[in-house]
Design an enzyme around this catalytic site. Structure first.
Site, mmCIF file in Angstrom:
data_model
loop_
_atom_site.group_PDB
_atom_site.id
_atom_site.type_symbol
_atom_site.label_atom_id
_atom_site.label_comp_id
_atom_site.label_asym_id
_atom_site.label_seq_id
_atom_site.Cartn_x
_atom_site.Cartn_y
_atom_site.Cartn_z
ATOM 1 N N ASP A 245 -4.302 -18.089 -23.346
ATOM 2 C CA ASP A 245 -4.554 -16.933 -22.477
ATOM 3 C C ASP A 245 -5.794 -17.142 -21.598
ATOM 4 O O ASP A 245 -6.552 -18.107 -21.785
ATOM 5 C CB ASP A 245 -4.700 -15.649 -23.314
ATOM 6 C CG ASP A 245 -5.678 -15.793 -24.490
ATOM 7 O OD1 ASP A 245 -6.360 -16.835 -24.576
ATOM 8 O OD2 ASP A 245 -5.773 -14.868 -25.307
ATOM 9 N N ASN B 273 -6.831 -5.484 -34.045
ATOM 10 C CA ASN B 273 -5.622 -4.660 -33.996
ATOM 11 C C ASN B 273 -4.354 -5.506 -34.200
ATOM 12 O O ASN B 273 -3.253 -5.058 -33.931
ATOM 13 C CB ASN B 273 -5.552 -3.892 -32.663
ATOM 14 C CG ASN B 273 -5.555 -4.824 -31.456
ATOM 15 O OD1 ASN B 273 -5.499 -6.041 -31.605
ATOM 16 N ND2 ASN B 273 -5.611 -4.262 -30.267
ATOM 17 N N HIS C 9 -3.660 -8.337 -32.591
ATOM 18 C CA HIS C 9 -3.158 -9.053 -31.415
ATOM 19 C C HIS C 9 -3.274 -10.562 -31.595
ATOM 20 O O HIS C 9 -4.133 -11.065 -32.325
ATOM 21 C CB HIS C 9 -3.801 -8.558 -30.101
ATOM 22 C CG HIS C 9 -5.212 -9.003 -29.831
ATOM 23 N ND1 HIS C 9 -6.196 -8.127 -29.437
ATOM 24 C CD2 HIS C 9 -5.798 -10.227 -29.858
ATOM 25 C CE1 HIS C 9 -7.314 -8.791 -29.234
ATOM 26 N NE2 HIS C 9 -7.103 -10.077 -29.490
ATOM 27 N N GLU D 15 -1.097 -7.368 -27.002
ATOM 28 C CA GLU D 15 -1.629 -6.165 -27.628
ATOM 29 C C GLU D 15 -0.520 -5.382 -28.325
ATOM 30 O O GLU D 15 0.659 -5.563 -28.003
ATOM 31 C CB GLU D 15 -2.281 -5.285 -26.555
ATOM 32 C CG GLU D 15 -3.437 -5.947 -25.813
ATOM 33 C CD GLU D 15 -4.729 -5.961 -26.624
ATOM 34 O OE1 GLU D 15 -4.674 -5.820 -27.866
ATOM 35 O OE2 GLU D 15 -5.805 -6.136 -26.019
HETATM 36 C C1 GLP Z 1 -9.539 -12.471 -28.177
HETATM 37 C C2 GLP Z 1 -8.579 -13.599 -27.744
HETATM 38 C C3 GLP Z 1 -7.712 -14.054 -28.874
HETATM 39 C C4 GLP Z 1 -8.584 -14.195 -30.100
HETATM 40 C C5 GLP Z 1 -8.999 -12.822 -30.569
HETATM 41 C C6 GLP Z 1 -10.033 -12.824 -31.659
HETATM 42 O O1 GLP Z 1 -9.447 -11.330 -27.413
HETATM 43 N N1 GLP Z 1 -7.732 -13.295 -26.619
HETATM 44 O O2 GLP Z 1 -7.060 -15.268 -28.534
HETATM 45 O O3 GLP Z 1 -7.885 -14.810 -31.139
HETATM 46 O O4 GLP Z 1 -9.370 -11.988 -29.476
HETATM 47 O O5 GLP Z 1 -11.279 -13.202 -31.186
HETATM 48 P P1 GLP Z 1 -12.479 -13.638 -32.134
HETATM 49 O O6 GLP Z 1 -12.101 -14.967 -32.697
HETATM 50 O O7 GLP Z 1 -13.669 -13.718 -31.238
HETATM 51 O O8 GLP Z 1 -12.580 -12.583 -33.173
#
Ligand code: GLP
Length: 243
Positions: A67, A136, A138, A143
């Site tokens: 992404d 959440n 995702h 989402e």
């Molecule tokens: C972000 C990214 C995801 C990631 C998630 C968790 O928004 N788009 O790919 O896995 O949220 O992030 P973190 O590892 O900083 O908790």
């Protein structure tokens, strides 16, 4: 699905790096699906360390990232393009031409999403997809929703995701409101999935995703239907799963 427990973040990172490096050793021209966020940083550091020791060779590896924020340029230090160069691409012998991140500067979502989906197909699909998980549930930027998105698409970020990610920006107003992300269908096509997760704040998401009903309200729950998933969590993140 196999769930491996690690005692802490460092052990989670090393176990995950072991799996990715085994993939690269067994198939040097692997297509790696990569992820950003705070979770995989330790794993990338470990891969770089093994590369420096001469144990890993990325010269034939190809990558596709999950992404990217819409609207951020490559030189913006919060873009996922920048993140990948900082944490991995600029530190190993990967050919930059073989690395791919959705182009956040492309203003036409239809054009960019179609291009990215085609690109993944033309590479022969993803051999192993690395994932983190949001609070959440995702994955990528898919989402909670009423349906599972099939292909790469443009999303409006959930308020909770904007809140969670504001720590990386000067203020909450600087967090982009939209992103390009592989769809759930795109992710499910990967031959193998490796999901890593740490910290107590993710424990509910982990329990719901892997032990609750499969529902687009918890996007990661779809992974229960994938035939080759490894989850590596630290003890805190796995503290709420049934034993
Ligand atoms: C972000 C990214 C995801 C990631 C998630 C968790 O928004 N788009 O790919 O896995 O949220 O992030 P973190 O590892 O900083 O908790």
């Amino acid at each position: 699905m196999r769930i491996y427990e690690a005692k802490d973040y460092q052990e989670m990172s090393r176990k995950a790096a072991n799996i990715l490096s085994a993939q690269v050793i067994l198939k040097p021209d692997s297509v790696l699906g990569l992820a950003t966020g705070s979770t995989p940083i330790g794993m990338y550091d470990q891969l770089v360390e093994w590369y420096k020791k001469g144990d890993l060779d990325f010269s034939k590896v190809k990558t596709v990232n999950l992404d990217e924020y819409k609207g951020l340029t490559h030189d913006n230090d919060q873009s996922y393009y920048y993140f990948m160069h900082e944490h991995l691409f600029d530190r190993v012998n990967i050919d930059p031409a073989n690395t791919n991140v959705p182009d956040g500067t492309e203003e036409d979502p239809e054009k960019e999403c179609a291009r990215y989906e085609k690109l993944i197909e033309s590479m022969g699909g993803v051999d192993i997809q690395l994932l983190g998980i949001g609070h959440n549930g995702h994955i990528g930027f898919n989402e909670p929703d009423s349906t599972f998105a099939k292909t790469t698409h443009c999303v409006d970020l959930a308020e909770s995701t904007i809140e969670a990610n504001k720590r990386f920006f000067a203020s909450v107003d600087d967090v982009p409101r939209q992103a390009y992300t592989m769809g759930i269908g795109t992710i499910m096509k990967a031959k193998k999935i490796l999901l890593i997760v740490n910290g107590e704040s993710k424990a509910d998401a982990v329990a719901k995703a892997f032990f609750g009903p499969v529902t687009p309200e918890v996007p990661a729950s779809i992974l229960q239907f994938h035939s080759d998933v490894v989850v590596i969590g630290d003890s805190a993140a796995l503290s709420k799963i049934p034993r």
